[in-house]
Design a protein around this motif. Structure first.
Motif, mmCIF file in Angstrom:
data_model
loop_
_atom_site.group_PDB
_atom_site.id
_atom_site.type_symbol
_atom_site.label_atom_id
_atom_site.label_comp_id
_atom_site.label_asym_id
_atom_site.label_seq_id
_atom_site.Cartn_x
_atom_site.Cartn_y
_atom_site.Cartn_z
ATOM 1 N N GLY A 29 0.802 -1.213 0.000
ATOM 2 C CA GLY A 29 0.000 0.000 0.000
ATOM 3 C C GLY A 29 0.832 1.258 0.000
ATOM 4 O O GLY A 29 0.362 2.332 -0.364
ATOM 5 N N LEU A 30 2.091 1.127 0.424
ATOM 6 C CA LEU A 30 2.969 2.284 0.511
ATOM 7 C C LEU A 30 3.867 2.431 -0.701
ATOM 8 O O LEU A 30 4.651 3.367 -0.792
ATOM 9 C CB LEU A 30 3.843 2.164 1.763
ATOM 10 C CG LEU A 30 3.078 2.375 3.067
ATOM 11 C CD1 LEU A 30 3.836 1.773 4.213
ATOM 12 C CD2 LEU A 30 2.858 3.847 3.306
ATOM 13 N N GLY A 31 3.775 1.492 -1.626
ATOM 14 C CA GLY A 31 4.703 1.500 -2.745
ATOM 15 C C GLY A 31 4.754 2.810 -3.504
ATOM 16 O O GLY A 31 5.819 3.278 -3.893
ATOM 17 N N ALA A 32 3.589 3.418 -3.695
ATOM 18 C CA ALA A 32 3.543 4.659 -4.473
ATOM 19 C C ALA A 32 4.125 5.842 -3.722
ATOM 20 O O ALA A 32 4.379 6.882 -4.303
ATOM 21 C CB ALA A 32 2.090 4.963 -4.857
ATOM 22 N N SER A 63 -0.983 -2.090 13.706
ATOM 23 C CA SER A 63 -2.152 -1.414 13.127
ATOM 24 C C SER A 63 -1.658 -0.530 12.004
ATOM 25 O O SER A 63 -0.471 -0.215 11.917
ATOM 26 C CB SER A 63 -2.893 -0.575 14.178
ATOM 27 O OG SER A 63 -2.221 0.647 14.431
ATOM 28 N N ALA A 64 -2.581 -0.143 11.133
ATOM 29 C CA ALA A 64 -2.213 0.781 10.067
ATOM 30 C C ALA A 64 -2.218 2.204 10.619
ATOM 31 O O ALA A 64 -2.184 2.407 11.836
ATOM 32 C CB ALA A 64 -3.145 0.607 8.879
ATOM 33 N N PHE A 65 -2.259 3.232 9.741
ATOM 34 C CA PHE A 65 -1.876 4.575 10.177
ATOM 35 C C PHE A 65 -2.988 5.624 10.235
ATOM 36 O O PHE A 65 -2.746 6.724 10.715
ATOM 37 C CB PHE A 65 -0.770 5.100 9.250
ATOM 38 C CG PHE A 65 0.468 4.261 9.259
ATOM 39 C CD1 PHE A 65 1.360 4.327 10.317
ATOM 40 C CD2 PHE A 65 0.745 3.399 8.213
ATOM 41 C CE1 PHE A 65 2.509 3.554 10.342
ATOM 42 C CE2 PHE A 65 1.889 2.620 8.225
ATOM 43 C CZ PHE A 65 2.778 2.695 9.289
ATOM 44 N N ASP A 66 -4.178 5.313 9.741
ATOM 45 C CA ASP A 66 -5.229 6.329 9.774
ATOM 46 C C ASP A 66 -5.382 6.839 11.205
ATOM 47 O O ASP A 66 -5.751 6.083 12.110
ATOM 48 C CB ASP A 66 -6.544 5.726 9.280
ATOM 49 C CG ASP A 66 -7.641 6.772 9.101
ATOM 50 O OD1 ASP A 66 -7.595 7.827 9.780
ATOM 51 O OD2 ASP A 66 -8.555 6.531 8.283
ATOM 52 N N PRO A 67 -5.096 8.119 11.449
ATOM 53 C CA PRO A 67 -5.055 8.608 12.834
ATOM 54 C C PRO A 67 -6.405 8.641 13.529
ATOM 55 O O PRO A 67 -6.463 8.819 14.747
ATOM 56 C CB PRO A 67 -4.478 10.019 12.687
ATOM 57 C CG PRO A 67 -4.833 10.436 11.290
ATOM 58 C CD PRO A 67 -4.760 9.177 10.482
ATOM 59 N N ALA A 199 -13.629 3.423 0.460
ATOM 60 C CA ALA A 199 -12.542 2.895 -0.365
ATOM 61 C C ALA A 199 -11.302 3.766 -0.255
ATOM 62 O O ALA A 199 -10.177 3.262 -0.122
ATOM 63 C CB ALA A 199 -12.996 2.793 -1.813
ATOM 64 N N ALA A 200 -11.500 5.078 -0.293
ATOM 65 C CA ALA A 200 -10.373 5.994 -0.165
ATOM 66 C C ALA A 200 -9.725 5.877 1.210
ATOM 67 O O ALA A 200 -8.497 5.869 1.332
ATOM 68 C CB ALA A 200 -10.827 7.426 -0.417
ATOM 69 N N SER A 201 -10.545 5.758 2.237
ATOM 70 C CA SER A 201 -10.014 5.650 3.605
ATOM 71 C C SER A 201 -9.209 4.373 3.781
ATOM 72 O O SER A 201 -8.193 4.356 4.473
ATOM 73 C CB SER A 201 -11.157 5.687 4.611
ATOM 74 O OG SER A 201 -11.754 6.965 4.664
ATOM 75 N N LYS A 202 -9.655 3.298 3.161
ATOM 76 C CA LYS A 202 -8.927 2.032 3.253
ATOM 77 C C LYS A 202 -7.540 2.158 2.623
ATOM 78 O O LYS A 202 -6.539 1.689 3.178
ATOM 79 C CB LYS A 202 -9.724 0.923 2.568
ATOM 80 C CG LYS A 202 -9.064 -0.444 2.682
ATOM 81 C CD LYS A 202 -9.935 -1.526 2.053
ATOM 82 C CE LYS A 202 -9.259 -2.902 2.172
ATOM 83 N NZ LYS A 202 -10.095 -3.986 1.577
ATOM 84 N N ALA A 203 -7.468 2.808 1.486
ATOM 85 C CA ALA A 203 -6.174 3.022 0.830
ATOM 86 C C ALA A 203 -5.295 3.957 1.656
ATOM 87 O O ALA A 203 -4.088 3.741 1.795
ATOM 88 C CB ALA A 203 -6.385 3.587 -0.569
ATOM 89 N N PHE A 204 -5.909 4.977 2.216
ATOM 90 C CA PHE A 204 -5.186 5.961 3.017
ATOM 91 C C PHE A 204 -4.585 5.324 4.273
ATOM 92 O O PHE A 204 -3.513 5.726 4.737
ATOM 93 C CB PHE A 204 -6.153 7.077 3.418
ATOM 94 C CG PHE A 204 -5.534 8.192 4.220
ATOM 95 C CD1 PHE A 204 -4.890 9.235 3.592
ATOM 96 C CD2 PHE A 204 -5.607 8.196 5.611
ATOM 97 C CE1 PHE A 204 -4.325 10.269 4.322
ATOM 98 C CE2 PHE A 204 -5.052 9.221 6.351
ATOM 99 C CZ PHE A 204 -4.409 10.265 5.703
ATOM 100 N N ASP A 205 -5.251 4.318 4.794
ATOM 101 C CA ASP A 205 -4.811 3.669 6.033
ATOM 102 C C ASP A 205 -3.403 3.107 5.918
ATOM 103 O O ASP A 205 -2.643 3.094 6.888
ATOM 104 C CB ASP A 205 -5.796 2.542 6.369
ATOM 105 C CG ASP A 205 -5.841 2.214 7.852
ATOM 106 O OD1 ASP A 205 -5.303 2.997 8.656
ATOM 107 O OD2 ASP A 205 -6.421 1.176 8.209
ATOM 108 N N ALA A 207 -1.330 4.074 3.153
ATOM 109 C CA ALA A 207 -0.531 5.039 2.401
ATOM 110 C C ALA A 207 -0.890 6.443 2.898
ATOM 111 O O ALA A 207 -1.494 7.234 2.165
ATOM 112 C CB ALA A 207 -0.791 4.906 0.905
ATOM 113 N N PRO A 208 -0.527 6.764 4.136
ATOM 114 C CA PRO A 208 -0.986 8.014 4.753
ATOM 115 C C PRO A 208 -0.346 9.258 4.148
ATOM 116 O O PRO A 208 0.803 9.236 3.717
ATOM 117 C CB PRO A 208 -0.562 7.848 6.218
ATOM 118 C CG PRO A 208 0.630 6.949 6.154
ATOM 119 C CD PRO A 208 0.340 5.989 5.040
#
Length: 534
Positions: A29-32, A63-67, A199-205, A207-208
């Motif tokens: 998810g962080l590749g980009a 855990s992932a990063f969505d604050p 969907a956007a929030s899941k990606a953001f989690d 790739a913050p």
């Protein structure tokens, strides 16, 4: 030590954040977001000499990063470097300072409206401007019940957040709240364009994108996290290195080897047995009193633990100084309140559980709890595991037979505690990661569906009175507020549904020849907002 939020089970994390179970998924998810140099958190450093900080954390990324929901020790430490709130709390001093805010929040005469200007020219790491709409949205999504945000419970006093103009945010409160300026630090600001739907929030989690001085370059659930510079940052704490590599290792010996071998300039959670030896060398060791503690938690609806005298007896039976000396090598403080003595809001509780086995026996007899036998469940945090046998011996001395069952926190909170046979738990927790104020700390364990009703199940009249006091204190200020908090603290100490045996000391170490302006924190995590290479 376990995560700073050990009490948040994996089941809860899955519900809160949609955490990815595989390390590869987080990294993918962080590749980009990578900087193109191919580094991972395994220790490779292709950057210029002296421009990378390397450190070893004591926990893995869980855990992932969505604050809005991130709660693991690693994610919350990373987020302090990546995101900003309007007002942030210094991770070392815990003092509030304007971060994304261009000035301190301004209240209306009645305290029901607060206005906050944004910092001129603030941008997210993707180069887009931070607007008042982004700020309002960050609060709105946390307050939306559908999102089940972990942070929502800390901002219940907020009624509405609106953008008055592109650079000004207005808060309408349900009631005056004197802690407003520092409490809004719990909501980190995220771009609305990147979090506008599920969907956007899941990606953001994974790739913050934040407005802080650093960005997440790569993350791996076992290797750690690499941070790079946010070149768009114009705030008060600019990056002083080009990269921060955060390794992760629950193994204390491995962390020590990283520091001694020079592959890390700083480590957290120095094993207590090694503190004195390490202090005698050329590494700087810091110890700070923390709120983080070992608590006893009871099923308050199950006899005989539904009788507070039984709960009190088990506390009086413990020689806390012995536990601290034996299990923590002295790096702890016996609890004299729910709050640790280093907290600015500390007040000694009306009931202090000194070592008194005779009183413990008397209380058990009065409660009719002779021949008491139960299973003591514990999490697998190192200092909890080391302390548990001492508790069992102490209870045996007053005629209580307890058997030990140690399990990972995910199993404890996912299976054991919700089950019908749960009675007693020894575990740890530290919500000061999000703020040290008394209101926040009281709400976490005693005005919270997950803890109060689902876990220790403290729902009697005393619990209701305590909840009312917490809410009343939130509407007060100054001496009146402090006096109401004292009443709540006294009830909690008397009822002990969940109550600390001791508060630990956090011990960090670093190499002062290689690292400048670094200090250890009184919470979990390592923080480098002002640090540079020597």
């Amino acid at each position: 030590m376990k995560n700073s939020f050990e009490g948040v089970s994996r089941r809860d994390l899955l519900r809160y954040t949609g955490i990815l179970g595989a390390a590869t998924a987080i990294t993918a998810g962080l590749g980009a977001c990578g900087d193109g140099d191919g580094d991972t958190a395994s220790g490779a450093d292709s950057g210029p000499a002296g421009k990378t900080i390397e450190a070893t954390l004591a926990f893995t990324l869980s855990s992932a990063f969505d604050p809005m929901n991130a709660s693991s020790a690693v994610a919350t430490a990373v987020n302090q470097h990546v995101f900003e709130a309007l007002i942030d709390l210094d991770p070392i001093t815990r003092e509030p300072y304007p971060a994304l805010a261009g000035a301190q929040p301004t209240p209306s005469a009645d305290g029901l409206t607060w206005t906050v200007p944004l910092r001129e020219g603030a941008k997210f790491s993707d180069g887009t401007p931070v607007t008042a709409d982004d700020v309002a949205w960050s609060f709105q999504r946390a307050m939306d019940p559908a999102n089940k945000a972990l942070m929502a419970g800390f901002i219940t006093f907020v009624d509405k957040v609106t953008a008055k103009d592109p650079r000004t945010v207005e808060f309408a409160l349900k009631h005056p709240f004197s802690l407003f300026p520092q409490r809004i630090a719990v909501i980190k600001i995220v771009p609305k364009a990147k979090t506008g739907n599920a969907a956007a929030s899941k990606a953001f989690d994974t790739a913050p994108i934040g407005s802080g001085p650093f960005t997440v370059v790569s993350a791996n659930a076992t290797a750690g996290v690499v941070l790079g510079i946010n070149t768009s940052y114009n705030g008060p704490r600019p990056a002083k290195v080009e990269k921060i590599t955060l390794r992760t290792s629950p193994d204390g010996t491995a962390r020590l080897n990283d520091l001694r071998g020079g592959s890390s300039q700083a480590i957290e959670a120095v094993p207590y047995l090694d503190v004195k030896a390490l202090s005698g060398g050329d590494r700087k060791v810091e110890e700070k009193q923390a709120f983080n503690h070992m608590f006893l938690m009871f099923n308050c609806t199950a006899a005989p633990f539904s009788d507070k005298r039984v709960r009190q007896a088990l506390h009086y039976a413990i020689d806390k100084d012995k536990v601290i000396k034996t299990a923590l090598q002295g790096y702890g403080t016996a609890a004299t309140s729910y709050l640790d003595a280093g907290n600015a809001g500390y007040q000694q509780a009306g009931t202090v559980y000194t070592y008194d086995p005779d009183k413990a026996k008397s209380l058990l007899a009065a409660a009719g709890a002779s021949n008491l036998s139960f299973e003591l469940h514990t999490t697998d945090a190192a200092f909890i595991k080391d302390s548990a046998p001492i508790l069992i011996d102490a209870w045996k001395a007053i005629g209580v037979n307890a058997t030990l069952n140690t399990m990972p926190s995910s199993a404890i909170y996912g299976t054991v505690v919700p089950g019908p046979n749960f009675r007693v738990l020894a575990a740890s927790g530290d919500p000061t990661t999000f703020g040290p104020d008394v209101d926040l700390l009281l709400r976490w364990f005693y005005l919270n569906q997950t803890w109060t009703k689902d876990r220790h199940r403290w729902t009697n009249d005393a619990a209701k009175q305590c909840a009312q006091l917490i809410e009343s204190a939130a509407k007060a200020s100054g001496a009146e507020q402090k006096a109401i908090w004292k009443q709540a603290l006294d009830i909690i100490a008397d009822e002990v549904p969940l109550y600390p045996v001791f508060h630990v000391k956090m011990v960090t170490a670093h190499d002062p020849k290689k690292l400048k302006n670094f200090q250890g924190a009184s919470t979990t995590g390592l923080y480098f907002l002002n640090a540079s290479r020597a």
